[in-house]
Design a protein around this motif. Structure first.
Motif, PDB file in Angstrom:
ATOM      1  N   LEU A 164      -9.478  -7.804  -4.137  1.00 20.72           N
ATOM      2  CA  LEU A 164      -8.346  -7.698  -3.259  1.00 20.72           C
ATOM      3  C   LEU A 164      -9.024  -7.018  -2.077  1.00 20.72           C
ATOM      4  N   VAL A 165      -8.211  -6.968  -0.896  1.00 18.24           N
ATOM      5  CA  VAL A 165      -8.302  -6.001   0.187  1.00 18.24           C
ATOM      6  C   VAL A 165      -7.044  -5.204   0.362  1.00 18.24           C
ATOM      7  N   ARG A 166      -7.441  -3.665   0.463  1.00 18.45           N
ATOM      8  CA  ARG A 166      -6.102  -3.014   0.779  1.00 18.45           C
ATOM      9  C   ARG A 166      -6.034  -2.174   2.201  1.00 18.45           C
ATOM     10  N   LYS A 167      -5.081  -1.872   2.508  1.00 15.66           N
ATOM     11  CA  LYS A 167      -5.085  -0.859   3.868  1.00 15.66           C
ATOM     12  C   LYS A 167      -4.434   0.315   3.838  1.00 15.66           C
ATOM     13  N   VAL A 168      -4.986   1.379   4.521  1.00 16.18           N
ATOM     14  CA  VAL A 168      -4.370   2.693   4.510  1.00 16.18           C
ATOM     15  C   VAL A 168      -3.967   2.656   5.844  1.00 16.18           C
ATOM     16  N   ASP A 169      -2.596   3.314   6.111  1.00 12.46           N
ATOM     17  CA  ASP A 169      -1.725   3.199   7.371  1.00 12.46           C
ATOM     18  C   ASP A 169      -2.418   4.614   7.754  1.00 12.46           C
ATOM     19  N   ALA A 170      -2.812   4.191   9.301  1.00 13.39           N
ATOM     20  CA  ALA A 170      -3.256   5.568  10.080  1.00 13.39           C
ATOM     21  C   ALA A 170      -2.419   6.586  10.256  1.00 13.39           C
ATOM     22  N   LYS A 171      -1.043   6.289  10.506  1.00 13.81           N
ATOM     23  CA  LYS A 171      -0.063   7.357  10.402  1.00 13.81           C
ATOM     24  C   LYS A 171       0.529   7.864   9.479  1.00 13.81           C
ATOM     25  N   THR A 172       0.709   7.145   8.233  1.00 13.65           N
ATOM     26  CA  THR A 172       1.359   7.719   7.196  1.00 13.65           C
ATOM     27  C   THR A 172       0.616   8.053   5.973  1.00 13.65           C
ATOM     28  N   GLY A 173      -0.697   7.481   6.045  1.00 14.43           N
ATOM     29  CA  GLY A 173      -1.698   7.457   4.795  1.00 14.43           C
ATOM     30  C   GLY A 173      -1.159   6.890   3.791  1.00 14.43           C
ATOM     31  N   LEU A 174      -0.366   5.799   3.762  1.00  8.85           N
ATOM     32  CA  LEU A 174       0.166   5.179   2.280  1.00  8.85           C
ATOM     33  C   LEU A 174      -0.695   4.154   2.505  1.00  8.85           C
ATOM     34  N   ILE A 175      -0.823   3.470   1.249  1.00  8.56           N
ATOM     35  CA  ILE A 175      -1.847   2.311   1.034  1.00  8.56           C
ATOM     36  C   ILE A 175      -0.700   0.993   0.343  1.00  8.56           C
ATOM     37  N   SER A 176      -1.470   0.004   1.004  1.00  7.75           N
ATOM     38  CA  SER A 176      -0.924  -1.292   0.652  1.00  7.75           C
ATOM     39  C   SER A 176      -2.025  -2.292   0.331  1.00  7.75           C
ATOM     40  N   THR A 177      -1.543  -3.409  -0.282  1.00  2.00           N
ATOM     41  CA  THR A 177      -2.486  -4.651  -0.435  1.00  2.00           C
ATOM     42  C   THR A 177      -2.119  -5.771   0.488  1.00  2.00           C
ATOM     43  N   VAL A 178      -3.371  -6.334   1.323  1.00  2.00           N
ATOM     44  CA  VAL A 178      -2.933  -6.919   2.370  1.00  2.00           C
ATOM     45  C   VAL A 178      -3.801  -8.398   2.244  1.00  2.00           C
ATOM     46  N   ALA A 179      -4.512  -8.715   0.976  1.00  2.00           N
ATOM     47  CA  ALA A 179      -5.004  -9.880   0.712  1.00  2.00           C
ATOM     48  C   ALA A 179      -5.439  -9.651  -0.908  1.00  2.00           C
ATOM     49  N   GLY A 180      -5.193 -10.802  -1.764  1.00  2.00           N
ATOM     50  CA  GLY A 180      -5.738 -10.809  -2.905  1.00  2.00           C
ATOM     51  C   GLY A 180      -4.447 -10.596  -3.937  1.00  2.00           C
ATOM     52  N   SER A 181      -4.351 -11.103  -5.170  1.00  2.00           N
ATOM     53  CA  SER A 181      -3.173 -11.181  -5.853  1.00  2.00           C
ATOM     54  C   SER A 181      -3.637 -10.132  -6.907  1.00  2.00           C
ATOM     55  N   GLY A 182      -5.014  -9.638  -7.045  1.00  5.10           N
ATOM     56  CA  GLY A 182      -5.438  -8.808  -8.069  1.00  5.10           C
ATOM     57  C   GLY A 182      -6.108  -9.646  -9.164  1.00  5.10           C
ATOM     58  N   LYS A 183      -5.987 -11.008  -9.451  1.00  8.34           N
ATOM     59  CA  LYS A 183      -6.215 -11.836 -10.450  1.00  8.34           C
ATOM     60  C   LYS A 183      -7.510 -12.521  -9.718  1.00  8.34           C
ATOM     61  N   PRO A 184      -8.742 -12.624 -10.540  1.00 13.86           N
ATOM     62  CA  PRO A 184      -9.972 -13.535 -10.113  1.00 13.86           C
ATOM     63  C   PRO A 184      -9.637 -14.814 -10.200  1.00 13.86           C
ATOM     64  N   GLY A 185     -10.292 -15.604  -9.267  1.00 15.95           N
ATOM     65  CA  GLY A 185     -10.188 -17.080  -9.196  1.00 15.95           C
ATOM     66  C   GLY A 185     -10.267 -17.449  -8.008  1.00 15.95           C
ATOM     67  N   PHE A 186      -9.955 -18.655  -7.725  1.00 14.12           N
ATOM     68  CA  PHE A 186      -9.793 -19.259  -6.310  1.00 14.12           C
ATOM     69  C   PHE A 186      -8.337 -19.980  -6.092  1.00 14.12           C
ATOM     70  N   GLY A 187      -7.745 -19.741  -5.194  1.00 16.36           N
ATOM     71  CA  GLY A 187      -6.548 -20.244  -4.696  1.00 16.36           C
ATOM     72  C   GLY A 187      -5.820 -19.588  -3.942  1.00 16.36           C
ATOM     73  N   GLY A 188      -4.629 -20.289  -3.303  1.00 18.52           N
ATOM     74  CA  GLY A 188      -3.979 -19.664  -2.376  1.00 18.52           C
ATOM     75  C   GLY A 188      -4.230 -20.040  -0.757  1.00 18.52           C
ATOM     76  N   ASP A 189      -4.958 -20.874  -0.284  1.00 23.06           N
ATOM     77  CA  ASP A 189      -5.044 -21.275   0.975  1.00 23.06           C
ATOM     78  C   ASP A 189      -3.908 -22.014   1.405  1.00 23.06           C
ATOM     79  N   GLY A 190      -3.651 -21.500   2.589  1.00 22.74           N
ATOM     80  CA  GLY A 190      -2.232 -22.152   3.284  1.00 22.74           C
ATOM     81  C   GLY A 190      -1.418 -21.469   3.053  1.00 22.74           C
TER      82      GLY A 190
END
Length: 397
Positions: A164-190
């Protein structure tokens, strides 16, 4: 001698603008001061590097972070006394600091290039997938491979083992996930990127609209996450393990092992790990162009046409101020440079697969030893290297 121009809106223009904002104040990641003086420094550095290269003078290599040991010995302090286990991706942030992905200990560091101080900005040092919605420094990561920044200064990074891909907010320093479910495989396009499956993604890049691109290497695809909608799609590759052909449409066609991405303008530069080659994807028309590498494994071709040269598992790619492409030729323990004007290739750091080791600091970069380096970043004054198995970050200037 011609000094290379900075192209407005390019990655180099953005990097220089970042230094314009923050070169003078590195005490804290968000300290911004003296933009005029920082701009002058950055501009002079670009001119100096160009002059240095044009005169044919040998560049030297040095260690700027890490001790050679991988074990955790703290989360802040002098960079040269701080252990950084297996540095991978390196990137200059909007504050002028160098950000480093520490794979062994699942953290991301910020290194003050003027102060020489380092501190952890994401990751607790433990492997896992937890912490979204909380402080980035308390989150569990799992092998962060590469780090980038969007236009708002938010930090994004790809976690290979969390898929997956995660993001750290520049203002708050909080983290979140922006892409990927955390499970390996291929799926989800669209659909929503956070519901999609990826398989050991290795690299990310952002375009001028903050659209996110992901090297979904085990799926032999490049995925795109739309910045406005959050929807994911495959823009290159079809899962087939086969080299592409020059001029082919990228979408729905083979792409063998996309390992590293770099975007400037509407061009995406791609290093293929299993494909031992470098390609350019025109994001406007969706076609691929062959830039370097015959597709065969080796360490040959310096001084001749880049397309006929051989690489061995390239794992990093970047563009310099002169428009040249820099490739981290990992298994050859070398950094290769592709001059796009002449079409020729050369080695600018390291000296080949036989030169595996850690020596050479203070001497010519082409005589230095490295050990499976992964990360590369071309700043306005130097080239930065994640010298992975030496547990050091090195600089060539």
């Amino acid at each position: 001698m011609r000094i290379p121009n900075l192209v407005p809106g390019s990655a180099w223009d953005r990097t220089t603008a970042r230094l314009r904002l923050a070169r003078c104040n590195e005490a804290e990641p968000r300290g911004i001061a003296c933009p005029g003086r920082a701009w002058a420094r950055g501009t002079f550095a670009v001119a100096f590097v160009a002059l240095f290269a044009a005169c044919g003078l040998a560049q030297t290599i040095e260690t700027i972070a890490g001790t050679g040991k991988p074990e955790i010995n703290g989360s802040a302090g002098a960079a040269l006394h701080t252990n950084i286990g297996e540095p991978f991706g390196v990137e200059i942030g909007p504050d002028g600091g160098l950000y480093v992905c520490e794979v062994r200990n699942h953290r991301i560091w910020r290194l003050g290039l003027n102060s020489g101080q380092a501190k952890v900005v994401a990751g607790s040092g433990k492997a896992g997938y937890a912490g979204d919605g909380g402080k980035a420094t308390e989150a569990l990561l799992n092998e962060p491979y590469e780090v980038r920044f969007d236009k708002a200064g938010n930090m994004l990074f790809v976690e290979m083992k969390n898929h997956l891909v995660r993001k750290v907010d520049a203002k708050t320093g909080l983290i979140s996930t922006v892409a990927g479910s955390g499970k390996p495989g291929f799926g989800g396009d669209g659909g929503p990127a956070t519901k999609a499956q990826m398989s050991t993604p290795h690299s990310i890049a952002l375009d001028n609209l903050d659209n996110l691109y992901i090297a979904d290497i085990a799926n032999h695809r490049i995925r795109k996450v739309d910045a406005k909608t959050g929807v994911i799609e495959s823009i290159a590759g079809n899962g087939e393990k086969k080299l592409p052909e020059h001029g082919q449409t990228a979408k729905g066609k083979p792409l063998l092992g996309p390992r590293a991405l770099f975007i400037q303008g509407s061009d995406m530069w791609i290093a293929l790990r299993e494909g031992h080659s470098v390609w350019k994807l025109d994001l406007k028309v969706g076609t691929l162009a062959h830039i370097a590498g015959s597709g065969k494994k080796g360490f040959t071709g310096d001084g001749a046409a880049a397309k006929a040269a051989t690489f061995d598992g390239p794992k990093g790619i970047a563009l310099g101020p002169d428009g040249s492409v820099y490739v981290m030729d990992t298994e050859n323990n070398a950094v290769r440079k592709i001059d796009l004007k002449s079409g020729l290739i050369s080695t600018i750091a390291g000296s080949g697969p036989q030169a595996k080791g850690s020596g050479g600091d203070g001497g010519p970069a082409t005589k230095a030893h490295m050990d499976r380096p992964h990360g590369i970043c071309v700043g306005p004054d130097a080239i930065y290297i994640g010298d992975t198995n030496n547990h050091r970050v090195r600089r060539v200037k």
